[in-house]
Design a protein around this motif. Structure first.
Motif, PDB file in Angstrom:
ATOM      1  N   LYS A   1       0.839  -1.194   0.000  1.00 15.55           N
ATOM      2  CA  LYS A   1       0.000   0.000   0.000  1.00 15.55           C
ATOM      3  C   LYS A   1       0.880   1.254   0.000  1.00 15.55           C
ATOM      4  CE  LYS A   1      -2.039   0.954   3.949  1.00 15.55           C
ATOM      5  NZ  LYS A   1      -2.721   0.822   5.250  1.00 15.55           N
TER       6      LYS A   1
ATOM      7  N   LYS B   1       8.065   8.139  10.222  1.00 18.16           N
ATOM      8  CA  LYS B   1       6.654   7.749  10.172  1.00 18.16           C
ATOM      9  C   LYS B   1       5.768   8.908  10.622  1.00 18.16           C
ATOM     10  CE  LYS B   1       6.951   2.783  10.760  1.00 18.16           C
ATOM     11  NZ  LYS B   1       6.522   1.655  11.569  1.00 18.16           N
ATOM     12  N   ALA B   2       4.468   8.725  10.359  1.00 20.07           N
ATOM     13  CA  ALA B   2       3.502   9.794  10.641  1.00 20.07           C
ATOM     14  C   ALA B   2       3.454  10.144  12.128  1.00 20.07           C
ATOM     15  CB  ALA B   2       2.123   9.376  10.155  1.00 20.07           C
TER      16      ALA B   2
ATOM     17  N   LYS C   1       5.623  17.979  14.948  1.00 21.95           N
ATOM     18  CA  LYS C   1       4.723  19.103  14.648  1.00 21.95           C
ATOM     19  C   LYS C   1       4.162  19.688  15.950  1.00 21.95           C
ATOM     20  CE  LYS C   1       0.738  18.398  12.915  1.00 21.95           C
ATOM     21  NZ  LYS C   1      -0.360  17.883  12.125  1.00 21.95           N
TER      22      LYS C   1
ATOM     23  N   LEU D   1       4.510   0.739   1.474  1.00 20.90           N
ATOM     24  CA  LEU D   1       4.579  -0.089   2.684  1.00 20.90           C
ATOM     25  C   LEU D   1       4.083  -1.493   2.350  1.00 20.90           C
ATOM     26  CD1 LEU D   1       4.912  -0.194   5.878  1.00 20.90           C
ATOM     27  CD2 LEU D   1       2.458   0.190   5.953  1.00 20.90           C
ATOM     28  N   TYR D   2       4.826  -2.475   2.798  1.00 19.60           N
ATOM     29  CA  TYR D   2       4.438  -3.872   2.608  1.00 19.60           C
ATOM     30  C   TYR D   2       4.152  -4.444   3.994  1.00 19.60           C
ATOM     31  CZ  TYR D   2       6.539  -2.837  -1.883  1.00 19.60           C
ATOM     32  OH  TYR D   2       6.831  -2.251  -3.092  1.00 19.60           O
ATOM     33  N   PRO D   3       2.884  -4.372   4.434  1.00 22.03           N
ATOM     34  CA  PRO D   3       2.566  -4.695   5.836  1.00 22.03           C
ATOM     35  C   PRO D   3       2.955  -6.118   6.234  1.00 22.03           C
ATOM     36  CG  PRO D   3       0.681  -3.708   4.721  1.00 22.03           C
ATOM     37  CD  PRO D   3       1.685  -4.005   3.678  1.00 22.03           C
TER      38      PRO D   3
ATOM     39  N   ASN E   1      10.120  -4.169   2.002  1.00 24.16           N
ATOM     40  CA  ASN E   1      10.327  -2.929   2.761  1.00 24.16           C
ATOM     41  C   ASN E   1      11.806  -2.563   2.822  1.00 24.16           C
ATOM     42  OD1 ASN E   1       7.577  -2.424   3.800  1.00 24.16           O
ATOM     43  ND2 ASN E   1       7.868  -4.401   4.799  1.00 24.16           N
TER      44      ASN E   1
ATOM     45  N   LYS F   1      -9.372  21.670   5.451  1.00 16.82           N
ATOM     46  CA  LYS F   1      -8.362  20.897   4.724  1.00 16.82           C
ATOM     47  C   LYS F   1      -7.260  20.439   5.676  1.00 16.82           C
ATOM     48  CE  LYS F   1      -8.792  22.423  -0.051  1.00 16.82           C
ATOM     49  NZ  LYS F   1      -8.276  23.293  -1.102  1.00 16.82           N
TER      50      LYS F   1
ATOM     51  N   ARG G   1      -6.327  16.640   6.627  1.00 15.16           N
ATOM     52  CA  ARG G   1      -4.979  16.082   6.513  1.00 15.16           C
ATOM     53  C   ARG G   1      -4.536  15.450   7.832  1.00 15.16           C
ATOM     54  NH1 ARG G   1      -2.281  20.406   4.001  1.00 15.16           N
ATOM     55  NH2 ARG G   1      -1.487  21.137   5.977  1.00 15.16           N
ATOM     56  N   GLU G   2      -4.880  16.129   8.930  1.00 13.26           N
ATOM     57  CA  GLU G   2      -4.497  15.582  10.246  1.00 13.26           C
ATOM     58  C   GLU G   2      -5.227  14.278  10.538  1.00 13.26           C
ATOM     59  OE1 GLU G   2      -3.305  19.764  12.480  1.00 13.26           O
ATOM     60  OE2 GLU G   2      -5.235  18.830  12.896  1.00 13.26           O
TER      61      GLU G   2
ATOM     62  N   THR H   1      -3.743  11.547   8.564  1.00  9.30           N
ATOM     63  CA  THR H   1      -2.491  11.100   9.194  1.00  9.30           C
ATOM     64  C   THR H   1      -2.800  10.165  10.358  1.00  9.30           C
ATOM     65  OG1 THR H   1      -1.561  13.245   8.625  1.00  9.30           O
ATOM     66  CG2 THR H   1      -0.318  11.920  10.179  1.00  9.30           C
ATOM     67  N   GLU H   2      -3.824  10.527  11.146  1.00 14.81           N
ATOM     68  CA  GLU H   2      -4.218   9.671  12.274  1.00 14.81           C
ATOM     69  C   GLU H   2      -4.676   8.305  11.768  1.00 14.81           C
ATOM     70  OE1 GLU H   2      -4.064   9.956  15.579  1.00 14.81           O
ATOM     71  OE2 GLU H   2      -2.956  11.806  15.235  1.00 14.81           O
TER      72      GLU H   2
ATOM     73  N   GLN I   1      -3.807   6.873   9.042  1.00 17.03           N
ATOM     74  CA  GLN I   1      -2.630   6.115   8.584  1.00 17.03           C
ATOM     75  C   GLN I   1      -1.891   5.488   9.759  1.00 17.03           C
ATOM     76  OE1 GLN I   1       0.158   8.018   5.745  1.00 17.03           O
ATOM     77  NE2 GLN I   1       1.773   7.072   6.954  1.00 17.03           N
ATOM     78  N   ILE I   2      -1.751   6.261  10.837  1.00 14.90           N
ATOM     79  CA  ILE I   2      -1.045   5.739  12.016  1.00 14.90           C
ATOM     80  C   ILE I   2      -1.777   4.511  12.563  1.00 14.90           C
ATOM     81  CG2 ILE I   2      -0.446   6.239  14.424  1.00 14.90           C
ATOM     82  CD1 ILE I   2       0.038   9.173  13.504  1.00 14.90           C
TER      83      ILE I   2
ATOM     84  N   GLN J   1      -3.982   2.593  10.969  1.00 17.35           N
ATOM     85  CA  GLN J   1      -3.952   1.490   9.995  1.00 17.35           C
ATOM     86  C   GLN J   1      -2.620   0.747  10.044  1.00 17.35           C
ATOM     87  OE1 GLN J   1      -4.975   3.220   6.218  1.00 17.35           O
ATOM     88  NE2 GLN J   1      -7.110   2.606   6.377  1.00 17.35           N
ATOM     89  N   GLU J   2      -1.544   1.499  10.180  1.00 20.28           N
ATOM     90  CA  GLU J   2      -0.232   0.840  10.247  1.00 20.28           C
ATOM     91  C   GLU J   2      -0.119  -0.014  11.506  1.00 20.28           C
ATOM     92  OE1 GLU J   2       3.466   2.774   9.243  1.00 20.28           O
ATOM     93  OE2 GLU J   2       2.379   4.318   8.142  1.00 20.28           O
TER      94      GLU J   2
ATOM     95  N   SER K   1      -2.195  -3.080  10.828  1.00 18.21           N
ATOM     96  CA  SER K   1      -1.475  -3.945   9.874  1.00 18.21           C
ATOM     97  C   SER K   1      -0.366  -4.713  10.576  1.00 18.21           C
ATOM     98  CB  SER K   1      -0.852  -3.111   8.757  1.00 18.21           C
ATOM     99  OG  SER K   1      -1.837  -2.503   8.004  1.00 18.21           O
TER     100      SER K   1
ATOM    101  N   ALA L   1       8.628  -3.825   8.459  1.00 19.33           N
ATOM    102  CA  ALA L   1       7.538  -2.865   8.697  1.00 19.33           C
ATOM    103  C   ALA L   1       6.835  -3.137  10.019  1.00 19.33           C
ATOM    104  CB  ALA L   1       6.527  -2.939   7.559  1.00 19.33           C
TER     105      ALA L   1
ATOM    106  N   GLY M   1       5.818  -2.827  13.444  1.00 19.25           N
ATOM    107  CA  GLY M   1       5.963  -1.771  14.443  1.00 19.25           C
ATOM    108  C   GLY M   1       5.390  -2.228  15.773  1.00 19.25           C
TER     109      GLY M   1
END
Lengths: 592, 172
Positions: A71, A137-138, A145, A161-163, A279, B53, B57-58, B61-62, B64-65, B67-68, B71, B128, B130
């Protein structure tokens, strides 16, 4: 001169001056509004307008049940402007507080995982750019930020990314750091996966906001399609686990396993060890980053005998009761050559099932040598040898199958038991699929389809089929192959409790210079359940240390086939195999 | 250009009407105020659009975090390690029940912890990975999970299969 006339003269002078001034202004006005109008307008628009590229997302790669194998995600490069580095005033709990550079750097070093000293060095200088961390990473980006440091900025970019890591990594392939597809399906199906970037143009205010009444043009992005594979990630993982264990145990160069759904020709697993984690492809040796199942050709050895047996049956050369004499060594009437079996024995009288059971080279030669070489060559071509499959996988090997006209006397004979040709695991797997599928070889399927963003089908591979042998010959051949698992010395270890299994062992000596050396490629290719074939599993182990027979190839076969049967809820067999002569006297085994 | 001398009476007559002037000025002011209001609304919308917007975007990002994280937790590598930590052993022998015919296929065989072909712990690389499952004693205790497992040696034979009553498994 009267007052009236004086007034008129003054007014006339004033009118003249006024006329001149208006004239000059008119000239300038015409110059700005007409002559240079386009130029000025363009300059003005340029200073206000902004064009943004709207990045299209690369599509996902999914397994047969929709699990994500690849993905697109966003990653961030964290940078600083050393020129502006300095203490920062922040409101902490309502109190305006000054945070020193050292204090900020300490927190940054913890968030980014960089040593404090190194980080401080990167923050020094007068430049406007210094890279602090790449590809974070995010969650790290969010943490940075939230710190609210004005002299730290970030660049967002797309990353792959390849989970599931190395699960099917050899098949999926990978992309480079710039997103360029470099290998595997990522590269082959780039047309499906890659999107088309969009563009947005607007006029902005001094604050960078779009001016509401300005012209805004947008070319929408077209995200990449989703590539759905036939691979079952769970079965693939299981097979890779088994192979990794096998390679470790045997100190083999590599091992591969292919699982094919017989009725559909779908590849459910294309596993190998060592495998590549897309990855981090650089962590694998270059030779381990490809897909050996499609790309590596090897001399198959005795697994070819099952196919030769089907030719013998299909041409009517023999049936299941026909026997031949099979000595352990057979001298040939040309060039002082001979053919021998892998073990010493007295002369056997072997049926076709017996030849498979004892894996007799001399027996197979005696059965098949009477068949015209061109006919056997045609059968081999129909089984798919000597040409690349319809998958057209990147770097796929066609193996080696010389035209029958180029076979010398020895090649003519040894091809019956898998020498003088080289094949890929894919080719051999689909040759066995043909036997399991009533004699019809289906084109391999690795990709189910490519779906667009809206769910519409963009591409579905076409699947053809080839009738290789008759249904009767194929089914009878399966019955012969069952005797390998029921009574074969090594084959017995491939038996799965509760299921009828048909298969064939292979122990191919590897070429060493001009002759054969002491290293082997050992294999087991089999089908289950034999009475209603559902799966073909083919296992090949290349250069296992200190192994000279296929006994080590059957445990991985058994584990993977057993898992496939369990995973897909295939009921155990309820029938027994037919009694067919298979012992060394050409008779039905006493235990059959 | 000429200048005309007029009488005081005519000058009064020719003087522009104050009412007309006021109406004209008021009209212009109203148009300007209307335009200003419209611009304010549009500008406000532009700010709101930008804020939305940024929020989008935020949130992306959340997502995505999370989902990762999902995963990683659902990856076969993590599941294999988690199962291994919990002491689970795969049983290769399958036993199936045909509800239509009330038949049982296969011999129930206990799973063996030792001697199996499959290495229980993960052997497949995944850089990947985590967030991973943690079944350490501390984690389990903090979760107040019941860790004791009661072993059952025999199954009560009172179970009666009635055709069609057991729903088909949604998995394959």
């Amino acid at each position: 001169m009267g007052t009236h006339a004086k007034l008129n003269r003054r007014l006339g002078a004033f009118a003249l001056v006024l006329f001149l001034m208006v004239g000059v202004l008119s000239v300038r006005l015409v110059d700005f509004q007409v002559v240079k109008a386009d130029e000025i307008q363009e300059k003005s628009l340029k200073s206000r307008s902004q064009t943004e590229t709207l990045q299209a997302l690369r599509g996902d790669i999914l397994d047969s049940s929709g699990q994500v194998l690849a993905k697109t995600v966003f990653r961030y490069d964290i940078n600083a402007a050393p020129k502006n580095v300095g203490p920062v005033f922040q409101n902490i709990d309502g109190v305006r507080t000054e945070r020193s550079v050292e204090e900020i750097a300490m927190e940054l070093s913890q968030v980014l995982g960089i040593e404090f000293g190194e980080l401080i060095l990167r923050l020094e200088g007068d430049s406007e750019y210094s890279s602090l961390a790449k590809k974070v990473k995010a969650e790290t980006y969010n943490a940075i930020k939230d710190m609210g440091i004005p002299w730290i900025f970030s660049d967002q970019f797309e990353d792959r990314l390849y989970p599931m890591g190395a699960v099917a990594g050899n098949v999926i392939g990978f992309v480079g750091s710039d997103g360029t597809p470099l290998a595997g399906l990522e590269r082959q199906y780039n047309t499906c996966l890659a999107g088309v970037d969009g563009q947005q143009s607007f006029e902005r205010s001094a604050e960078g906001l779009p001016i509401p009444t300005s012209n805004q043009t947008t070319q929408p992005t077209q995200n990449g399609g989703a590539l759905n594979l036939t691979i079952d990630a769970n079965l693939q993982f299981f097979a890779q686990q088994v192979l990794a264990d096998t390679v470790n145990e045997l100190s083999a160069e590599w091992a591969s396993a292919i699982v094919i759904e017989v009725e559909t020709g779908k590849i459910l697993a294309a596993a190998e060890a060592p495998s590549v984690d897309p990855n981090d492809p650089a962590a694998s040796d270059a030779e381990d980053r490809g897909a050996r199942i499609f790309q590596a050709a090897f001399e198959p050895g005795s697994i070819m005998k099952a196919l030769t047996a089907s030719v013998v049956l299909d041409t009517g050369t023999a049936n299941e009761y026909t026997t031949v004499t099979a000595p352990d060594r057979m001298n040939l009437d040309f060039g002082g050559e001979y053919i021998k079996d892998s073990f010493d024995h007295e002369d056997y009288t072997l049926s076709l099932a017996g030849v498979l059971r004892y894996s007799s080279n001399t027996g197979m030669t005696n059965f098949a040598s009477g068949i015209d070489r061109n006919i056997r060559y045609d059968y081999l071509k129909k089984y798919g040898f000597g040409s690349v499959s319809t998958l057209r996988f990147e770097g796929e090997s066609s193996g080696i199958l010389h035209p029958a006209s180029q076979w010398d006397e020895m090649t003519n004979l040894v091809t019956t038991f898998g020498q003088g040709v080289s094949v890929t695991s894919l080719q051999m797997g689909y040759a066995y699929q043909a036997i399991a599928n009533g004699g019809v070889r289906l084109d391999p399927r690795l990709v189910e389809n490519c779906l667009g963003e809206d769910g519409g089908v963009i591409y579905t591979p076409e699947q053809g089929s080839t009738r290789v042998v008759s249904e009767a010959s194929a089914n009878l051949n399966l019955e012969l192959m069952e005797k390998v698992v029921e009574f074969g010395g090594v084959g017995k270890t491939a038996a799965i409790p509760g299921y009828r299994v048909a298969g064939k062992t292979g122990t191919a000596q590897l070429k060493d210079g001009s002759g054969y050396g002491s290293e082997y490629a050992i294999s087991f290719y089999g089908v289950a359940p034999a009475e209603n074939p559902k799966f073909v599993v083919g296992v090949t182990i290349y250069r296992p240390e200190g192994v000279s027979n296929s006994a080590k190839a059957t445990p991985p076969f058994k584990a993977i086939m057993q898992q496939a049967l369990k995973h897909y809820r295939i009921p155990p067999s309820t029938t027994q195999s037919r009694s067919i002569p298979s012992d060394k006297f050409g008779k039905v085994d006493v235990n059959d | 250009m000429s200048v005309f001398m007029v009488t005081e009476k005519d000058a009064k007559r020719l003087r522009p009407s104050l009412t007309s002037g006021l109406i004209f000025v008021l009209g212009i002011v109203m148009v300007l105020v209307g335009q200003l209001a419209l611009n304010m609304v549009l500008t406000h919308d532009a700010y709101e659009l930008r804020a939305l917007k940024i929020e989008k975007r935020e949130l992306a990002t959340e997502v995505q975090i999370i989902q990762e994280e999902v995963s990683s937790l659902s990856s076969p590598q993590n599941l294999a390690d988690a199962a291994n930590q919990l002491g689970m052993v795969a049983n290769p022998a399958s036993v199936l029940i045909d509800i239509e015919s009330d038949k049982i296929f296969g011999e129930p065989t206990p799973a063996k912890a030792e001697g199996g072909q499959v290495a229980a712990a993960n052997m497949i690389a995944n850089s990947a990975l985590g967030t991973v499952s943690d079944f350490s004693i501390a984690t389990v205790a903090s979760g107040e999970l019941e860790v004791s497992v009661e072993s059952i040696d025999s199954v009560d034979s009172g179970l009666v299969l009635r055709s069609g009553l057991i729903p088909a498994s949604p998995t394959r």
